[in-house]
Design an enzyme around this catalytic site. Structure first.
Site, mmCIF file in Angstrom:
data_model
loop_
_atom_site.group_PDB
_atom_site.id
_atom_site.type_symbol
_atom_site.label_atom_id
_atom_site.label_comp_id
_atom_site.label_asym_id
_atom_site.label_seq_id
_atom_site.Cartn_x
_atom_site.Cartn_y
_atom_site.Cartn_z
ATOM 1 N N GLU A 53 -97.001 5.914 88.137
ATOM 2 C CA GLU A 53 -97.046 6.222 89.570
ATOM 3 C C GLU A 53 -96.671 7.670 89.870
ATOM 4 O O GLU A 53 -97.123 8.246 90.867
ATOM 5 C CB GLU A 53 -96.140 5.274 90.359
ATOM 6 C CG GLU A 53 -96.653 3.835 90.419
ATOM 7 C CD GLU A 53 -96.274 2.997 89.200
ATOM 8 O OE1 GLU A 53 -95.721 3.561 88.227
ATOM 9 O OE2 GLU A 53 -96.510 1.778 89.216
ATOM 10 N N PHE A 115 -87.425 -10.228 93.111
ATOM 11 C CA PHE A 115 -88.076 -9.570 91.989
ATOM 12 C C PHE A 115 -88.832 -8.331 92.476
ATOM 13 O O PHE A 115 -89.596 -8.406 93.435
ATOM 14 C CB PHE A 115 -89.035 -10.538 91.290
ATOM 15 C CG PHE A 115 -89.780 -9.884 90.158
ATOM 16 C CD1 PHE A 115 -89.094 -9.388 89.053
ATOM 17 C CD2 PHE A 115 -91.151 -9.730 90.201
ATOM 18 C CE1 PHE A 115 -89.765 -8.762 88.016
ATOM 19 C CE2 PHE A 115 -91.831 -9.101 89.160
ATOM 20 C CZ PHE A 115 -91.141 -8.624 88.070
ATOM 21 N N GLN A 116 -88.611 -7.237 91.812
ATOM 22 C CA GLN A 116 -89.224 -5.944 92.136
ATOM 23 C C GLN A 116 -88.949 -5.497 93.565
ATOM 24 O O GLN A 116 -89.776 -4.818 94.188
ATOM 25 C CB GLN A 116 -90.723 -5.953 91.837
ATOM 26 C CG GLN A 116 -90.984 -6.117 90.339
ATOM 27 C CD GLN A 116 -92.366 -5.719 89.917
ATOM 28 O OE1 GLN A 116 -93.324 -5.932 90.643
ATOM 29 N NE2 GLN A 116 -92.483 -5.155 88.726
ATOM 30 N N LYS A 165 -95.546 -7.845 101.476
ATOM 31 C CA LYS A 165 -96.753 -8.539 101.046
ATOM 32 C C LYS A 165 -97.256 -9.525 102.097
ATOM 33 O O LYS A 165 -98.466 -9.675 102.294
ATOM 34 C CB LYS A 165 -96.475 -9.265 99.726
ATOM 35 C CG LYS A 165 -97.732 -9.764 99.045
ATOM 36 C CD LYS A 165 -97.440 -10.234 97.634
ATOM 37 C CE LYS A 165 -98.730 -10.720 96.968
ATOM 38 N NZ LYS A 165 -98.496 -11.189 95.604
ATOM 39 N N MET A 483 -88.055 28.536 78.982
ATOM 40 C CA MET A 483 -87.269 29.011 80.117
ATOM 41 C C MET A 483 -85.800 28.628 79.956
ATOM 42 O O MET A 483 -84.906 29.392 80.339
ATOM 43 C CB MET A 483 -87.835 28.445 81.423
ATOM 44 C CG MET A 483 -87.275 29.115 82.661
ATOM 45 S SD MET A 483 -87.492 30.896 82.657
ATOM 46 C CE MET A 483 -89.004 31.087 83.569
HETATM 47 C C1 LIG Z 1 -88.441 17.243 85.178
HETATM 48 C C2 LIG Z 1 -87.729 18.492 84.757
HETATM 49 N N1 LIG Z 1 -86.715 18.406 83.874
HETATM 50 C C3 LIG Z 1 -86.058 19.531 83.486
HETATM 51 C C4 LIG Z 1 -86.413 20.752 83.991
HETATM 52 C C5 LIG Z 1 -85.663 22.014 83.568
HETATM 53 N N2 LIG Z 1 -86.575 22.942 82.857
HETATM 54 C C6 LIG Z 1 -87.143 23.990 83.491
HETATM 55 S S1 LIG Z 1 -88.191 24.839 82.477
HETATM 56 C C7 LIG Z 1 -87.872 23.801 81.190
HETATM 57 C C8 LIG Z 1 -88.524 24.029 79.868
HETATM 58 C C9 LIG Z 1 -89.987 23.916 79.907
HETATM 59 O O1 LIG Z 1 -90.483 24.039 78.596
HETATM 60 P P1 LIG Z 1 -92.023 24.220 78.342
HETATM 61 O O2 LIG Z 1 -92.781 23.230 79.110
HETATM 62 O O3 LIG Z 1 -92.263 24.249 76.874
HETATM 63 O O4 LIG Z 1 -92.312 25.632 79.003
HETATM 64 P P2 LIG Z 1 -91.919 27.113 78.500
HETATM 65 O O5 LIG Z 1 -90.754 27.547 79.305
HETATM 66 O O6 LIG Z 1 -91.614 27.049 77.045
HETATM 67 O O7 LIG Z 1 -93.140 27.912 78.803
HETATM 68 C C10 LIG Z 1 -86.944 22.826 81.562
HETATM 69 C C11 LIG Z 1 -86.423 21.798 80.649
HETATM 70 C C12 LIG Z 1 -87.466 20.767 84.938
HETATM 71 N N3 LIG Z 1 -87.845 21.914 85.523
HETATM 72 N N4 LIG Z 1 -88.118 19.647 85.284
#
Ligand SMILES: Cc1ncc(C[n+]2csc(CCOP(=O)(O)OP(=O)(O)O)c2C)c(N)n1
Ligand SMILES: [Mg+2]
Lengths: 586, 167
Positions: A53, A115-116, A165, A483
């Site tokens: 979803e 449920f749900q 529902k 990042m």
């Molecule tokens: C759902 C979610 N969880 C954690 C983060 C924190 N976060 C921001 S960038 C990142 C790393 C992303 O890695 P990648 O997709 O390999 O991209 P890169 O920076 O290596 O280009 C994380 C864990 C986020 N933005 N979203």
């Protein structure tokens, strides 16, 4: 009369059709089976079965952002609704109009831990613009139409209609959308003309002005982008934009300074810092933009045009707020400018542009090229060069690759760039691309991804396969949550705590397992061929582009710093101490 | 630092499920204070309720609170009674005092001075009803602390603008 008697489930579909909906994204379950049954027996609405979803919500966002229409998703009660919450929050942060219809347990079981059962209106109250639990068939048609009105009016956003529902099965009278004023929600669309006159006067007198524009311009519709272009042209002012606003102004134009903010350009951020007049159009001074608020553009007068009064003076005090829809306000500004025959201060502007050109000469996006290893910036530059055109749409995941895409892909038109800005949701890009491709079957739709992010909603490749959507997933694979690693280098002594991506799948084989095409690219000289091959294949493609693992994203305004305290590159990074307050910022 | 001030804000809302949760959620979710909150239906024909909320913050925060309230879909009107001209504020409190002898006599004497009514009495207790602005009620309660204050129930502030203007 009789033909307007129908079940709640039928009413949902009827209302969707009357609201101009042709495509919805969803996933069935016990609490929405009557709606799925009604769906089966009609032909007006196409349903896209996602694989989770969360994917439905982002796909609906992609659909909405690339078309300007309201995106619609349909999910079941409990886990169906809770899975959609991230996408709803994402849409709220980025002001994307969504209508989310959730199934609910029958009214007599509400509150019984059935449920749900989940308290969907309770859970989604803070992450929607508004929500409704419909407990009486008599309210259903009105609520559905109201939901569309609220989602798209004023500052757009997501809404939820929670539908038990038993109400789906009850017969009642359907009423078509009526053109009546909403009893309480009536956002101001036209700007106050006196303030607009005052703004234009400030514009005419400005010596070091800058336009700072945002997603509000895109949300206002393509006309607003045209008006923005006109105003920028007739004033001769420089213009920058937030991540959300890219494409409203053409990146190829000489008055364009590039994106501003944390990973914005040197020239854009310095122009913001040193300007004497800031004209903010449809942006909200968020912390990724301002840097340290106390040092934000200290000597400027600030005009702020926004449809949402709560955006005014939230983070930064402005001198001249104008509440209204950007398009309308820009139109009035241009009218006033022309009728009063204002002229910009040419001499002052010339000096200002000279200063800006000096900043530009720093060439802040430059990187050290390599013939051995693919630099991620180079990969994006080539991707842009080989794919650009009015029929190309770019979505992203979240991380360094997202920022490189924003820096190196020049957008010429609005609605072509879809990225999770406010929430920064990894896993956004692929389902969003699916939503875009549903709306634009002949377009080239590319998700610029990271190898970590793509794993968050990788299951949606199956959706792309099912509906023959030729989306391209271009992974900048640096084997790191790049990042996160960059921040660990900047703030945490290079301790790479849990940011290395162990046990990555073989993305080529993974593509093949789904029935898509997988391509791998490891050398700079193979890049163009790989990209061209990707474009030529009219099926979903995953490109595993192996890039320099060590590269970081610059320039950067580190947390807690001012716009004129940017880190320009790795050499610069070494001698920066981040303040304790800066450490605490996200 | 900007000074922090208390504001009384009246909010006219649809009397529907969830509207109070929405208003309270806005305050808690954004870290604003609620010093007092009252709500009751005020208009049958249009099914409207009036929420009176007393909150405190800097001018910028109060401005934010009002803008945030105003953009909620079921909100019809928001009025800042603290700055939109002179207004009246009243609160009602029920106060139970349990004591005997000198203290009991003193409690009754002070109640009289504050125009508090005796709603209930036993040989060892009174329940007083008092209305007034918050500071008057606070003052009375403070006096009762030494005289056997046992239990307290307050309505929170209701307020209205003086003169002909109407929300
Ligand atoms: C759902 C979610 N969880 C954690 C983060 C924190 N976060 C921001 S960038 C990142 C790393 C992303 O890695 P990648 O997709 O390999 O991209 P890169 O920076 O290596 O280009 C994380 C864990 C986020 N933005 N979203
Ligand atoms: Mg990565």
């Amino acid at each position: 009369m009789a033909q307007n008697m129908m079940t709640g489930a039928e009413m949902v579909l009827k209302a969707l059709v009357d609201q101009g909906v042709d495509t919805i994204f969803g996933y069935p379950g016990g609490a929405v089976l009557p709606i799925y049954d009604a769906l089966y027996q009609q032909e007006d609405i196409k349903h896209v079965l996602v694989r989770q979803e969360g994917g439905a919500a982002h796909a609906a966002e992609g659909y909405a952002r690339s078309t300007g229409k309201v995106g619609v998703l349909l999910v079941t009660s409990g886990p169906g609704a809770t899975n959609a919450v991230t996408g709803l929050t994402d849409a709220l942060m980025d002001s994307i109009p969504l209508v989310c219809i959730t199934g609910q347990v029958p009214t007599h079981l509400i509150g019984n831990d059935a449920f749900q059962e989940a308290d969907t209106v309770g859970i989604t109250r803070p992450c929607t613009k508004h929500n409704w639990l419909v407990k009486d068939i008599k309210d259903l048609a009105r609520v559905l139409h109201e939901a569309f009105y609220v989602a798209r009016s004023g500052r757009p956003g997501p809404v939820v209609v929670d539908l038990p529902k038993d109400i789906q099965l009850t017969t009642g009278l359907y009423t078509p959308p009526a053109n009546v004023q909403h009893k309480s929600y009536r956002p101001q669309v036209k700007g106050d003309l006196n303030k607009i006159r005052e703004a234009v006067e400030l514009i005419a007198a400005a010596e070091r002005p800058v336009f700072y524009t945002g997603g509000g311009v895109i949300n206002s519709g393509p006309q607003a982008s045209q008006l923005l272009r006109e105003l920028v042209r007739i004033t001769g002012f420089p213009i920058t934009s937030t991540l959300m606003g890219l494409g409203a102004y053409p990146a190829s134009d000489k008055q364009w300074l590039g994106m501003l903010g944390m990973h914005g350009t040197y020239e854009a951020n310095h122009a913001m810092h040193d300007c004497d007049l800031m004209i903010c159009v449809g942006a909200r001074f968020d912390d990724r933009i301002t840097g340290r608020v106390s040092a934000f553009s200290p000597n400027s007068k600030k005009i702020h045009i926004d449809i949402d009064p709560s955006s005014i003076n939230k983070n930064v005090r402005v001198d001249l707020p104008i509440i209204g829809d950007c398009g309308h306000v820009l139109e009035d500004m241009i009218k006033v400018w022309k009728s009063k025959q204002y002229r910009p201060n040419r001499a002052a502007l010339e000096a200002w542009w000279k200063q800006i050109d000096e900043w530009r000469a720093r060439d802040c996006l430059r990187y050290r090229p390599s013939s051995e290893i693919i630099k991620p910036q180079y990969a994006i530059q080539r991707l842009h060069a080989l794919t650009k055109g009015p029929n190309t749409y770019i979505t992203t995941e979240v991380g360094q690759h997202q920022m490189w895409a924003a820096q190196f892909i020049g957008f010429e038109e609005p609605n072509r760039w879809l990225t999770s800005g406010g929430l920064g949701t990894m896993g956004y890009g692929l389902p969003a691309a699916i939503g875009v491709q549903m709306a634009h079957p002949d377009a080239l739709v590319i998700d610029v991804a990271g190898e970590a992010s793509i794993m968050m909603n990788i299951q949606e490749v199956a959706t792309a396969i099912q509906y023959r959507l030729p989306v391209k997933i271009f992974i900048l694979n640096n084997q790191y949550m790049g990042m996160v690693r960059q921040w660990q280098e900047l703030l945490h002594g290079n301790r790479y705590s849990e940011s290395y991506m162990h046990a990555l799948p073989d993305f080529v084989k993974l593509a093949e397992a789904f029935g898509a095409v997988g391509l791998r690219c490891e050398k700079p000289d193979a890049l163009d061929d790989t990209i061209n091959e990707m474009i030529a294949i009219r099926r979903p493609v995953i490109v595993d582009c192996r890039v320099d693992q060590k590269e970081n994203c610059f320039p950067m305004v580190p947390s807690g710093a001012a716009h004129n305290e940017m880190i320009l590159g790795p050499e610069d990074e070494a001698h920066r101490d981040i303040s304790v307050e800066g450490m605490a910022l996200v | 630092m900007e000074p922090i001030r208390s504001h009384t804000i009246a909010v006219l809302v649809d009397n529907e499920a969830g509207v109070l949760a929405r208003v309270i959620g806005l305050f808690s979710g954004r870290g604003y204070n609620i010093d007092s909150l009252t709500v009751a239906k005020v208009e049958d024909s249009r099914n409207l309720s009036r929420i009176t909320v007393v909150t405190s913050g800097t001018e910028m925060v109060i401005e934010q609170i009002k803008a945030q309230l105003d953009r909620l879909v079921p909100v019809h009107k928001v009025q800042d009674l603290t700055i939109d001209g002179p207004s009246l504020e009243r609160e009602l409190a029920l106060i139970k005092v349990v004591s005997t002898g000198e203290k009991r006599v003193e409690a009754l004497r002070l109640a009289d001075a504050f125009r508090a009514r005796v709603l209930d009495s036993s040989t060892q207790s009174f329940v007083f009803e008092i209305t007034g602005n918050t500071s008057k009620i606070d003052a009375f309660i403070d006096l009762m602390r030494g005289l056997g204050l046992a239990e307290l129930s307050r309505t929170g502030v209701v307020a209205i603008q003086r003169g002909t203007g109407a929300l």
